[in-house]
Design a protein around this motif. Structure first.
Motif, PDB file in Angstrom:
ATOM      1  N   ASN A 192      12.361  25.926  29.043  1.00  0.00           N
ATOM      2  CA  ASN A 192      11.845  25.408  27.686  1.00  0.00           C
ATOM      3  C   ASN A 192      10.889  25.721  27.040  1.00  0.00           C
ATOM      4  OD1 ASN A 192      13.151  22.639  26.225  1.00  0.00           O
ATOM      5  ND2 ASN A 192      10.763  22.840  26.067  1.00  0.00           N
ATOM      6  N   ARG A 193      10.951  26.237  25.878  1.00  0.00           N
ATOM      7  CA  ARG A 193      10.006  26.739  24.707  1.00  0.00           C
ATOM      8  C   ARG A 193       9.531  25.540  23.770  1.00  0.00           C
ATOM      9  NH1 ARG A 193      11.088  33.251  24.404  1.00  0.00           N
ATOM     10  NH2 ARG A 193      10.502  33.772  26.761  1.00  0.00           N
ATOM     11  N   LEU A 194       8.408  25.313  23.680  1.00  0.00           N
ATOM     12  CA  LEU A 194       7.933  24.496  22.616  1.00  0.00           C
ATOM     13  C   LEU A 194       6.964  25.140  21.787  1.00  0.00           C
ATOM     14  CD1 LEU A 194       8.116  21.806  20.933  1.00  0.00           C
ATOM     15  CD2 LEU A 194       6.550  20.855  22.628  1.00  0.00           C
ATOM     16  N   TYR A 195       7.186  25.434  20.402  1.00  0.00           N
ATOM     17  CA  TYR A 195       6.117  26.204  19.914  1.00  0.00           C
ATOM     18  C   TYR A 195       5.638  25.592  18.524  1.00  0.00           C
ATOM     19  CZ  TYR A 195       4.607  29.807  16.616  1.00  0.00           C
ATOM     20  OH  TYR A 195       3.864  30.768  15.526  1.00  0.00           O
ATOM     21  N   GLY A 196       4.306  25.699  17.939  1.00  0.00           N
ATOM     22  CA  GLY A 196       4.065  25.036  16.852  1.00  0.00           C
ATOM     23  C   GLY A 196       2.901  26.230  16.322  1.00  0.00           C
ATOM     24  N   GLY A 197       3.133  26.598  15.054  1.00  0.00           N
ATOM     25  CA  GLY A 197       2.317  27.538  14.473  1.00  0.00           C
ATOM     26  C   GLY A 197       2.277  27.373  12.959  1.00  0.00           C
ATOM     27  N   ILE A 198       1.542  28.291  12.523  1.00  0.00           N
ATOM     28  CA  ILE A 198       1.279  28.292  10.817  1.00  0.00           C
ATOM     29  C   ILE A 198       1.199  30.081  10.469  1.00  0.00           C
ATOM     30  CG2 ILE A 198      -1.388  28.637  11.209  1.00  0.00           C
ATOM     31  CD1 ILE A 198      -1.509  26.919   8.390  1.00  0.00           C
ATOM     32  N   GLY A 199       1.741  30.112   9.327  1.00  0.00           N
ATOM     33  CA  GLY A 199       1.973  31.446   8.950  1.00  0.00           C
ATOM     34  C   GLY A 199       1.798  31.610   7.623  1.00  0.00           C
ATOM     35  N   TYR A 200       1.682  32.941   6.921  1.00  0.00           N
ATOM     36  CA  TYR A 200       1.392  33.275   5.631  1.00  0.00           C
ATOM     37  C   TYR A 200       2.138  34.512   5.253  1.00  0.00           C
ATOM     38  CZ  TYR A 200      -0.985  34.024   1.182  1.00  0.00           C
ATOM     39  OH  TYR A 200      -1.285  34.229  -0.011  1.00  0.00           O
ATOM     40  N   GLN A 201       2.873  34.559   4.104  1.00  0.00           N
ATOM     41  CA  GLN A 201       3.608  35.739   3.737  1.00  0.00           C
ATOM     42  C   GLN A 201       2.567  36.310   2.635  1.00  0.00           C
ATOM     43  OE1 GLN A 201       7.817  35.458   3.236  1.00  0.00           O
ATOM     44  NE2 GLN A 201       7.896  37.035   1.942  1.00  0.00           N
ATOM     45  N   PHE A 202       2.331  37.569   2.863  1.00  0.00           N
ATOM     46  CA  PHE A 202       1.130  38.254   2.120  1.00  0.00           C
ATOM     47  C   PHE A 202       1.918  38.860   1.048  1.00  0.00           C
ATOM     48  CE2 PHE A 202      -1.085  37.842   6.249  1.00  0.00           C
ATOM     49  CZ  PHE A 202      -2.353  37.316   5.744  1.00  0.00           C
ATOM     50  N   THR A 203       2.957  39.600   1.151  1.00  0.00           N
ATOM     51  CA  THR A 203       3.842  40.329   0.340  1.00  0.00           C
ATOM     52  C   THR A 203       5.257  40.127   0.677  1.00  0.00           C
ATOM     53  OG1 THR A 203       4.200  42.297   1.713  1.00  0.00           O
ATOM     54  CG2 THR A 203       2.108  42.090   0.552  1.00  0.00           C
ATOM     55  N   PRO A 204       6.048  40.576  -0.237  1.00  0.00           N
ATOM     56  CA  PRO A 204       7.717  40.422   0.310  1.00  0.00           C
ATOM     57  C   PRO A 204       7.915  41.145   1.462  1.00  0.00           C
ATOM     58  CG  PRO A 204       7.276  41.235  -2.224  1.00  0.00           C
ATOM     59  CD  PRO A 204       6.067  41.174  -1.391  1.00  0.00           C
ATOM     60  N   GLN A 205       6.961  41.898   1.916  1.00  0.00           N
ATOM     61  CA  GLN A 205       7.375  42.641   3.274  1.00  0.00           C
ATOM     62  C   GLN A 205       6.694  42.198   4.448  1.00  0.00           C
ATOM     63  OE1 GLN A 205       6.262  44.600   0.417  1.00  0.00           O
ATOM     64  NE2 GLN A 205       8.257  44.994  -0.222  1.00  0.00           N
ATOM     65  N   LEU A 206       5.385  41.673   4.256  1.00  0.00           N
ATOM     66  CA  LEU A 206       4.440  41.260   5.440  1.00  0.00           C
ATOM     67  C   LEU A 206       4.336  39.766   5.546  1.00  0.00           C
ATOM     68  CD1 LEU A 206       2.689  42.626   7.496  1.00  0.00           C
ATOM     69  CD2 LEU A 206       0.762  42.548   5.979  1.00  0.00           C
ATOM     70  N   VAL A 207       4.634  39.373   6.941  1.00  0.00           N
ATOM     71  CA  VAL A 207       4.627  38.064   7.134  1.00  0.00           C
ATOM     72  C   VAL A 207       3.420  37.845   8.590  1.00  0.00           C
ATOM     73  CG1 VAL A 207       5.490  35.959   7.727  1.00  0.00           C
ATOM     74  CG2 VAL A 207       6.587  37.287   6.246  1.00  0.00           C
ATOM     75  N   LEU A 208       2.698  37.098   8.552  1.00  0.00           N
ATOM     76  CA  LEU A 208       1.951  36.781   9.671  1.00  0.00           C
ATOM     77  C   LEU A 208       1.823  35.489  10.303  1.00  0.00           C
ATOM     78  CD1 LEU A 208      -0.236  37.630  11.823  1.00  0.00           C
ATOM     79  CD2 LEU A 208      -1.980  36.956  10.192  1.00  0.00           C
ATOM     80  N   GLN A 209       2.146  35.380  11.545  1.00  0.00           N
ATOM     81  CA  GLN A 209       2.189  33.872  12.162  1.00  0.00           C
ATOM     82  C   GLN A 209       1.175  33.847  13.447  1.00  0.00           C
ATOM     83  OE1 GLN A 209       6.285  31.574  12.106  1.00  0.00           O
ATOM     84  NE2 GLN A 209       6.955  33.616  11.642  1.00  0.00           N
TER      85      GLN A 209
END
Length: 264
Positions: A192-209
């Motif tokens: 079982n995997r439980l995940y919680g995080g925050i992300g930001y989409q910098f450009t139409p191409q680049l996403v960081l989480q």
């Protein structure tokens, strides 16, 4: 309205069942924190070109940014049946080593093939993704023997953009998911995997989480040399850094929203 109610009921049932499932299995020792890095290049489909795909590299460490022991290379080909229904076929190479002796032969080398479908639901800001996957796995142990295994996985991923209604350029968003791993030969609840995080989409191409992932592996009870070992759970907490770069087809149709899902 019906979709929203059914999605809410499913989310409540899934989250509510987690403590019950864990309570039935003695919990083993909790290891120190580990770390994962996930780098993905993705080509989503669009209304004009429904084909897409992705390639990914993942590295894991037994500690936080130290004691590397595992990596995987994966790629897949997807097809959008409609904007909310995508199927994918993927394959991957997985290698696990002893972090204390990286010069030795790997502990396991796995080759994997899988088929999956992804359904998405949208309710104003709240966005739900249901992922169903069937895996075929060929695992080689120290070059000594190879076993075939099959596994079923279901993941419910919830996204909530904080400063916009959609996940697009300049969006800060929350991501939470729970994934069940089912083994037809036992233990049925393999992981079982439980995940919680925050992300930001910098450009139409680049996403960081950036997020925290709790992974529980369930081990079958065993009887060896007259000693009975009950079913136990090995738990590991991990810091996860995921970087996604999205390619795009040329299109005359306005871009549709693509959820920033982790492909793992």
């Amino acid at each position: 309205m019906i979709k929203d109610v059914s999605a809410g009921l499913l989310l409540g049932l899934l989250v509510g069942s987690m403590p019950v499932a864990r309570a039935q299995i003695p919990v083993g020792t909790t290891g120190a924190w580990g770390s994962w890095f996930i780098g993905t290049v993705q080509l989503p489909g669009n209304p004009e070109r429904k084909w897409g795909g992705y390639a990914e590299v993942q590295v894991r460490a037994n500690g936080v940014l130290k004691e590397y022991f595992y990596h995987e290379l994966k790629a897949g080909l997807s097809y959008d049946i409609d904007p909310n229904f995508t199927v994918l076929v993927g394959s991957g190479y997985y290698r696990t080593s002893d972090y204390r002796d990286l010069e030795a032969s790997p502990l396991t080398v796995e080759k994997r093939l899988w088929e999956q479908l992804v359904l998405t639901q949208y309710s104003k800001r709240l966005k739900l993704e249901h992922r169903y996957r069937i895996e075929q796995r060929w695992v080689n142990f120290r070059g000594d023997s190879t076993a075939f295994r099959q596994r079923f996985r279901y993941r419910l991923n919830v996204f909530f953009p904080l400063n916009k209604r959609t996940v697009s350029t300049g969006t800060l968003f929350l991501s939470v998911y729970n994934e069940l791993f089912l083994n037809p030969t036992g233990p049925v609840f393999e992981r079982n995997r439980l995940y919680g995080g925050i992300g930001y989409q910098f450009t139409p191409q680049l996403v960081l989480q950036v997020g925290l992932l709790n992974q529980a592996d369930y081990n079958l009870p065993a009887l060896r040399r007259g000693q009975f070992t009950p079913q136990t759970t090995a738990i590991k907490n991990n810091l996860v850094l995921a970087v996604t770069y999205k390619l795009a087809w040329r299109s005359t149709v306005p871009a549709t929203e693509h959820l920033p899902s982790q492909q793992d």
